[in-house]
Scaffold this active site. Structure first.
Site, PDB file in Angstrom:
ATOM      1  CB  ALA A   1      -0.931   0.005   1.215  1.00 26.58           C
TER       2      ALA A   1
ATOM      3  N   GLY B   1       0.757   5.600   1.060  1.00 27.65           N
ATOM      4  CA  GLY B   1       0.059   6.720   1.667  1.00 27.65           C
ATOM      5  C   GLY B   1       0.795   8.007   1.403  1.00 27.65           C
ATOM      6  N   GLY B   2       0.365   9.066   2.098  1.00 29.60           N
ATOM      7  CA  GLY B   2       0.982  10.364   1.867  1.00 29.60           C
ATOM      8  C   GLY B   2       2.381  10.470   2.413  1.00 29.60           C
TER       9      GLY B   2
ATOM     10  CB  ALA C   1       5.610   5.607   4.574  1.00 32.97           C
ATOM     11  CB  THR C   2       5.605   2.952  -0.219  1.00 35.78           C
ATOM     12  OG1 THR C   2       5.360   4.146  -0.974  1.00 35.78           O
ATOM     13  CG2 THR C   2       5.080   1.755  -0.986  1.00 35.78           C
ATOM     14  CB  VAL C   3       3.024  -0.509   3.628  1.00 30.85           C
ATOM     15  CG1 VAL C   3       3.150  -1.776   4.468  1.00 30.85           C
ATOM     16  CG2 VAL C   3       2.744   0.682   4.525  1.00 30.85           C
TER      17      VAL C   3
ATOM     18  CE  LYS D   1       3.462   4.062   7.386  1.00 31.73           C
ATOM     19  NZ  LYS D   1       2.255   4.164   8.220  1.00 31.73           N
TER      20      LYS D   1
ATOM     21  CG  ASP E   1      -4.109   9.387  11.080  1.00 31.75           C
ATOM     22  OD1 ASP E   1      -5.156  10.015  10.854  1.00 31.75           O
ATOM     23  OD2 ASP E   1      -3.469   8.820  10.182  1.00 31.75           O
TER      24      ASP E   1
END
Length: 642
Positions: free
Chosen positions: A25, A27-28, A30-32, A47, A145
Site C-alpha cells: 500500500a 500513503g501520503g 510512506a509506502t508499505v 514501512k 490518527d
C-alpha cells in the site's frame, strides 16, 4: 498502470537484513511493503518513507523518536514495531520501519463492503481498539490518527491498531491528495484543527466518529473539500446515530455524542474511560439489540474512496471476511414511495444564487485553511541554545510562544544556559503553541548524604538513591555514641559533592572504646556497685549466692572479670555466703593413709605429724576435733605415733 512494476525498492535488501518482496500500500508519508527478515526468517511489513521525507534530517529524527516510543508499547491489539533503520547504499535512500505483518483487512474495507455493522460487531471491533489506545494513553502516547484505515482485522479474528504516533512526524511537506486529506480530517477533533493540540481526548473524539460510522455506515461529516469538512467539525455537533439508523440503542447514542463533544472537557478523559462506559452499555443491551441488523432511513452523501495505508496485503475480494467480524450482507431496502403532491411551491430563487453562495464559502474556507497551513498560524522555532534562561524565555515569548522551562544536568553546558528545546530550532510550530526548554543545572554532582546512626543496609540504600556507590574499603571505628554495627560516618564526609556513581566508604561502629575494669571481688556489695558505676559500667546482682572463701556479704565473683571491657557494659556480681561448714570425721586409730583418704573425701585438706617414726604409727589426736564443725576446704592436723 501498476506503479509497482517500476518500484526500485522491490528486490532490494534494506540494511543488509530486510528483503523487499511485494508492494502492499501507499500513503501520503510512506509506502508499505511485505518483506522478509533474513536474520530471523520471518515475514515483516516494511514501512518506507517517501524520498522527500528521507532527505529531511529533522523529519527523520522525529520519525525515529516516535518509532522508539511506540516500540516500547507492548499490547496484543497494537501492531508491533520490531526495528527501525536507514539504508543509504543505493538511490533512493530508504528510511524504514520493520513492523509486524498482519494479513487480513482494514475496518475501512469492511465498512466499504458491508456498510453499517450490527451493535455486537461494532463493540467486538471497537473494544480492542480502545484497549490498545488506552494502553497508549496510560503510557503517555497519543495516536493522533485514529480512523478505519488504521484498524486491522486479522484472518483469525483479532483486531489491531496500526500507525501509532507516526502521524506526529508529518508536517507541511506531506504530499497528500485531496481524498487522502478528506480521509484524515473526517476524524480530527476541533482543538486539533484550531490549535494543533493533541491529547488522549483527541483520540477519544476520533474513536467516537469511528463508532458513528460503524453504526450507520456513513461519516457524520462529508464535503467536497477538506475545508467543508473542517467547517462542519468546528460548527456542528455529531448527530446521534439513531437519527440515521433508528434501531441504534439510546446508550450508544449517548456514548457517541459524549465522545464527539466539541468541548474536550465534556468527553471521557481517555480511551480507558470510554472503554468502561462502552462495556457497561454492552451489559445493559439485550441479545436482540446486539444482533439487530441496522436499517438506515436515508442515504448519506457519497464518501470518496481513501487510499489504503494498512500494513496488510491488497484484497483480492472480501468473500473470506471472518464471519465473527462481519454481519450478513444487507438486502437493499425497497425504494420509498414518492411523496404526495401538495400545494404549489412558492417561487424559488434563481438557480445560480445558492451555488454561487456555496462557492464563495468554499473558496473562503479553502483560502483560510491554506493561509493557516502555510505560515499564517505557524512560525519557525527560534534557536535559543546556550542562551541564559531569562533571555531565551523572553525571545520565545516575543515570537508569540508560551514557554515551559525544565531543569536538567549537563557536563558541557554551564548552569543557567539552555541545553535543548522541544521542538528543535527551525522546526515548524504554531504561533500560540507551548514549547519546552531544558536549562542546565551544571554538572551532576550529588552530595554525600548524612547516614550516621543508620544500619549498613539503610546507609547503602541512601547512597544509591543519591546516585552514589558503596565503596569496598569500609572500616570500623570505636564510638561511645553509636551502637556497634551502625554507621558512624562516611569517607568522603557527608555534604561532599562527587561525580555520579563515585564510591563512598562506610565507617561502621565497633562499639565504645575498652576501659579499665575494676576488680571488686571481696568488696562489700555497696562498695563494689559504686566502684563499677563510677568507672562507667552497669551493675547486675546474680540472684544466686554462693559459698566461697570470701566473707559472707562480699563479692565472691564478677563477670566479665578481665582487666578491661567496653564502656557501658553490664557487670554481673555474685555475692558470697561465706565458707561452707561441714562435720569433721573421727579418724582416731587410723593409719595416715586411711585418715587422709577419709578427710579428703569429706572436703578437707590434711597435715600429718609423726611423733615417733617407729613401728606402725596411728592417729592419736586431730585438730579440729572429731565430730566438730569446720569450713569445707580447711586443713585438719593429725598427730601419729605407735
Amino acid at each position: 498502470m501498476d506503479t509497482s512494476l517500476h518500484d526500485s525498492l522491490l528486490g532490494r535488501t534494506l540494511d543488509g537484513r530486510y528483503r523487499v518482496e511485494q508492494r502492499v500500500a501507499s500513503g501520503g508519508m510512506a509506502t508499505v511493503y511485505r518483506g522478509l527478515d533474513l536474520r530471523l526468517d520471518r515475514v515483516v511489513a516494511l514501512k518506507v518513507m517517501h524520498p522527500q521525507f528521507a532527505a529531511d534530517p529533522e523529519f527523520v529524527e522525529r520519525f525515529i523518536r516516535e518509532a522508539k516510543a511506540v516500540a516500547r508499547l507492548s499490547h496484543p491489539n497494537v501492531v508491533n514495531v520490531f526495528d527501525q533503520g536507514e539504508d543509504r547504499t543505493a538511490e533512493p535512500p530508504a528510511v524504514f520501519l520493520a513492523m509486524e505483518y498482519v494479513p487480513g483487512w482494514t475496518l475501512r474495507d469492511l465498512l466499504r463492503e458491508r456498510g453499517a455493522l450490527s451493535v455486537r460487531t461494532t463493540l467486538d471491533i471497537l473494544e480492542p481498539v480502545l484497549a490498545a489506545l488506552g494502553a497508549a494513553h496510560r503510557a503517555g502516547l497519543v495516536h493522533r490518527d485514529v480512523k478505519p484505515e488504521n484498524v486491522l482485522l486479522t484472518e483469525d479474528g483479532r483486531v489491531k491498531v496500526a500507525d501509532f504516533g507516526l502521524v506526529r512526524a508529518v508536517d507541511a511537506h506531506t504530499a497528500a491528495t485531496t481524498q487522502q486529506v478528506l480521509g484524515t480530517v473526517s476524524y480530527l477533533a476541533p482543538e486539533q484543527i484550531e490549535r494543533g493540540a493533541a491529547d488522549p481526548r483527541t483520540d477519544v473524539y476520533a474513536a467516537g466518529v469511528v463508532l458513528y460510522e460503524m453504526l450507520t455506515g456513513a461519516k457524520p461529516y462529508t464535503g467536497e473539500s477538506p475545508a467543508q469538512v473542517i467547517y462542519r467539525h468546528l460548527s456542528e455537533d455529531v448527530p446521534p446515530p439513531s437519527r440515521l439508523v433508528p434501531g441504534v440503542p439510546h446508550q450508544l447514542d449517548a456514548i457517541t455524542q459524549a465522545a464527539t463533544s466539541r468541548d474536550p472537557r465534556h468527553r471521557p478523559q481517555d480511551a480507558v474511560d470510554l472503554l468502561a462506559v462502552l462495556q457497561q452499555a454492552r451489559r445493559e443491551l439485550t441479545p436482540a439489540q446486539l444482533d439487530a441488523v441496522p436499517q438506515r432511513t436515508g442515504v448519506p452523501a457519497a464518501v470518496p474512496a481513501v487510499e489504503r495505508t494498512s500494513v496488510m496485503p491488497p484484497l483480492e475480494g472480501l468473500t473470506a471476511l471472518p464471519p465473527d467480524l462481519v454481519m450478513p450482507r444487507r438486502e437493499q431496502p425497497e425504494p420509498a414511495p414518492p411523496a404526495p403532491r401538495g400545494p404549489a411551491a412558492p417561487a424559488r430563487r434563481p438557480r445560480w444564487a445558492l451555488p454561487l453562495g456555496a462557492l464563495v464559502l468554499v473558496v473562503a474556507l479553502v483560502a483560510g485553511l491554506t493561509w493557516a497551513l502555510n505560515g499564517g498560524l505557524y512560525t519557525r522555532m527560534p534557536s535559543v541554545l546556550n542562551l541564559p534562561s531569562a533571555r531565551a524565555v523572553a525571545q520565545l515569548q516575543q515570537a508569540g510562544l508560551s514557554v515551559n522551562t525544565r531543569q536538567d544536568f549537563s557536563e558541557t553546558v554551564a548552569a543557567g544556559l539552555v541545553i535543548s528545546s522541544d521542538p528543535q530550532p527551525g522546526a515548524r510550530v504554531r504561533k500560540d503553541a507551548t514549547v519546552s526548554i531544558d536549562v542546565s543545572r551544571g554538572p551532576n554532582r550529588p552530595a554525600v548524604p548524612d547516614v550516621s546512626g543508620k544500619t549498613v543496609a539503610e546507609a547503602t540504600a541512601a547512597l544509591r538513591a543519591a546516585g552514589l556507590a558503596v565503596g569496598s574499603s569500609s572500616q570500623q571505628q570505636a564510638s561511645d555514641s553509636v551502637p556497634a554495627g551502625r554507621v558512624v560516618g562516611t569517607d568522603p564526609p557527608a555534604g561532599r559533592r562527587l561525580s555520579p556513581n563515585s564510591p563512598v566508604n562506610l565507617i561502621v561502629s565497633s562499639g565504645s572504646q575498652p576501659v579499665d575494669l575494676p576488680d571488686v571481688v571481696g568488696e562489700p556489695v555497696d562498695q563494689a556497685t559504686s566502684d563499677l558505676q563510677d568507672a562507667g559500667f552497669n551493675v547486675r546482682l546474680d540472684p544466686n549466692q554462693v559459698y566461697s572463701d570470701q566473707d559472707a556479704g562480699t563479692i565472691a565473683a564478677q563477670s566479665p572479670n578481665g582487666s578491661s571491657a567496653q564502656r557501658g557494659a553490664t557487670v554481673t556480681l555474685t555475692v558470697s555466703k561465706g565458707q561452707e561448714q561441714v562435720q569433721v570425721p573421727d579418724v582416731g586409730g587410723m593409719t595416715e593413709k586411711q585418715a587422709r583418704r577419709t578427710l579428703e573425701r569429706a572436703g578437707f585438706k590434711v597435715r600429718a605429724i609423726t611423733v615417733i617414726p617407729l613401728g606402725k604409727p596411728t592417729v592419736h589426736n586431730q585438730s579440729p576435733g572429731a565430730d566438730s564443725q569446720a569450713a569445707k576446704g580447711s586443713t585438719v592436723t593429725l598427730w601419729l605415733y605407735p
